[in-house]
Design a protein around this motif. Sequence first.
Motif, PDB file in Angstrom:
ATOM      1  N   UNK A 149       0.828  -1.211   0.000  1.00 42.10           N
ATOM      2  CA  UNK A 149       0.000   0.000   0.000  1.00 42.10           C
ATOM      3  C   UNK A 149       0.862   1.260   0.000  1.00 42.10           C
ATOM      4  N   UNK A 150       1.983   1.233   0.713  1.00 41.68           N
ATOM      5  CA  UNK A 150       2.842   2.413   0.866  1.00 41.68           C
ATOM      6  C   UNK A 150       4.098   2.331   0.006  1.00 41.68           C
ATOM      7  N   UNK A 151       4.053   1.575  -1.063  1.00 41.02           N
ATOM      8  CA  UNK A 151       5.252   1.288  -1.853  1.00 41.02           C
ATOM      9  C   UNK A 151       6.031   2.532  -2.256  1.00 41.02           C
ATOM     10  N   UNK A 168      -8.185   1.458   2.700  1.00 37.25           N
ATOM     11  CA  UNK A 168      -9.544   1.303   2.165  1.00 37.25           C
ATOM     12  C   UNK A 168      -9.519   1.282   0.635  1.00 37.25           C
ATOM     13  N   UNK A 169      -8.782   2.201   0.042  1.00 38.53           N
ATOM     14  CA  UNK A 169      -8.695   2.270  -1.417  1.00 38.53           C
ATOM     15  C   UNK A 169      -8.127   0.967  -1.997  1.00 38.53           C
ATOM     16  N   UNK A 170      -7.095   0.452  -1.355  1.00 36.71           N
ATOM     17  CA  UNK A 170      -6.414  -0.747  -1.863  1.00 36.71           C
ATOM     18  C   UNK A 170      -7.338  -1.957  -1.864  1.00 36.71           C
ATOM     19  N   UNK A 171      -8.093  -2.134  -0.786  1.00 34.26           N
ATOM     20  CA  UNK A 171      -8.929  -3.321  -0.671  1.00 34.26           C
ATOM     21  C   UNK A 171     -10.296  -3.155  -1.316  1.00 34.26           C
ATOM     22  N   UNK A 219     -14.657  10.276   8.284  1.00 33.34           N
ATOM     23  CA  UNK A 219     -14.385   9.673   6.975  1.00 33.34           C
ATOM     24  C   UNK A 219     -15.491  10.069   6.016  1.00 33.34           C
ATOM     25  N   UNK A 220     -15.087  10.540   4.842  1.00 34.39           N
ATOM     26  CA  UNK A 220     -16.053  10.868   3.786  1.00 34.39           C
ATOM     27  C   UNK A 220     -15.685  10.136   2.507  1.00 34.39           C
ATOM     28  N   UNK A 221     -16.678   9.623   1.833  1.00 34.98           N
ATOM     29  CA  UNK A 221     -16.478   8.997   0.528  1.00 34.98           C
ATOM     30  C   UNK A 221     -16.326  10.094  -0.523  1.00 34.98           C
ATOM     31  N   UNK A 229      -7.421  -3.234  11.625  1.00 39.25           N
ATOM     32  CA  UNK A 229      -7.657  -2.632  10.302  1.00 39.25           C
ATOM     33  C   UNK A 229      -8.781  -3.291   9.528  1.00 39.25           C
ATOM     34  N   UNK A 230      -9.115  -4.543   9.889  1.00 40.63           N
ATOM     35  CA  UNK A 230     -10.200  -5.226   9.192  1.00 40.63           C
ATOM     36  C   UNK A 230     -11.549  -4.572   9.448  1.00 40.63           C
ATOM     37  N   UNK A 231     -11.673  -3.835  10.564  1.00 40.24           N
ATOM     38  CA  UNK A 231     -12.957  -3.188  10.865  1.00 40.24           C
ATOM     39  C   UNK A 231     -13.376  -2.226   9.765  1.00 40.24           C
ATOM     40  N   UNK A 232     -12.393  -1.525   9.181  1.00 42.62           N
ATOM     41  CA  UNK A 232     -12.708  -0.592   8.098  1.00 42.62           C
ATOM     42  C   UNK A 232     -13.162  -1.324   6.840  1.00 42.62           C
ATOM     43  N   UNK A 233     -12.686  -2.534   6.648  1.00 39.19           N
ATOM     44  CA  UNK A 233     -13.023  -3.274   5.434  1.00 39.19           C
ATOM     45  C   UNK A 233     -14.376  -3.965   5.546  1.00 39.19           C
ATOM     46  N   UNK A 234     -14.771  -4.288   6.760  1.00 41.06           N
ATOM     47  CA  UNK A 234     -15.998  -5.066   6.955  1.00 41.06           C
ATOM     48  C   UNK A 234     -17.203  -4.216   7.319  1.00 41.06           C
ATOM     49  N   UNK A 235     -16.973  -2.994   7.821  1.00 35.35           N
ATOM     50  CA  UNK A 235     -18.075  -2.253   8.449  1.00 35.35           C
ATOM     51  C   UNK A 235     -18.415  -0.916   7.808  1.00 35.35           C
ATOM     52  N   UNK A 236     -17.823  -0.575   6.683  1.00 33.52           N
ATOM     53  CA  UNK A 236     -18.206   0.664   6.014  1.00 33.52           C
ATOM     54  C   UNK A 236     -19.515   0.455   5.250  1.00 33.52           C
ATOM     55  N   UNK A 237     -20.340   1.496   5.145  1.00 41.54           N
ATOM     56  CA  UNK A 237     -21.631   1.365   4.458  1.00 41.54           C
ATOM     57  C   UNK A 237     -21.487   1.441   2.930  1.00 41.54           C
TER      58      UNK A 237
END
Length: 356
Positions: free
Chosen positions: A126-128, A252-255, A310-312, A343-351
């Motif tokens: 992600x931070x390459x 978030x962007x990466x996943x 956080x805003x989309x 960090x998985x919380x952001x991947x599983x719980x965003x609307x």
Amino acid sequence: MHNFWTACGHQHLTRNARGWMSPTPDYWRLWLQRPEMALVPESCKEEIRLHQALLDNPLMQVAPAQLQAFKDDDARENYELFLRFRSDVESAGSLESAYMAWQHSGNIQLPPLFIDVVVQAIVCNVLADEQDAWVWRAAELLFRRQRITIEGGRVLSGDSDTLDTLQATGGLGEMGRLLMEGGAPLKAVDVKVLHPDNAERYLAQREGLGRYAFLLDMTHELQNQLPHGLILSMVNARSGLKALSVVLGRWVQHFLGVAVSIEPVQKVDDPAWRWHVGLDATATALLNDLYQGTELSTQRQQQLISLFKLRFDNPQDMRADVQGKPVYLGLAMNEQGLLKLKPQNLLLNLPLAREV
């Protein structure tokens, strides 16, 4: 940054068409050299034979009988876990796919160490192209438990395992531990707060105890006492919270393939508060109570490190019922002052408008 965090094996991964990381045979060879898998003087002949065979062919199939022949139960269990891990990743095709499959399963049958090493390698992807030391140091929160201390109004985050080791050994490893047990005085180890004066030294660190011996200043707002009792408040230009916001946005962007912007905020003053995500177990409980209008004790309030908004970038990426509304995030330490970010919380719980 190719030589940064090499212990996680990111240099032995290749990017697939999606930009996710797939293992090479050398990635599995590196795992076989980790302390959990490396041979020791007590290793039996069967373990030595299998270990060498796997080094020669890291993807070889291993029959259950080969493991049953091990004399040491712990060694057998370590190999079983390694082979399960290898199978999961190879079947998924990439570390990212395997990570998402584990999280969606709700029943991860691997030690946390395995997951943390995978997250570390993914963060390297992600931070390459990132050169900012604060962003890299903030990224450690995604896979290393932190100890939070408050000194002079500043919130400092330090690597928990490293601080515990330094305290136990004086920074001199096993020899230091023995000396301290014998009552010998040791010079205190100088743990530095990441600063422009030492940022290059942080980036130059390779593996070893010094790799995680830098503190991150998580103070978002600095206050200066002025004459006549006035207080000047300024946003900390080098806040670790701002750097963490960068990391989480790219995660978030990466996943998920959606662009978001994240910024630290001091409070949630939003009568239309609709959605929140705790970045750790303590923050999840705190945000749930705040959302329900439950009054928090002073002690629990002090556990809250920061809130984020956080805003989309594209509201169409959100569920229709919350479209255009902010998502509030929380970060908190437990009663012992420890923080283990999930960090998985952001991947599983965003609307999200669609499943990923």
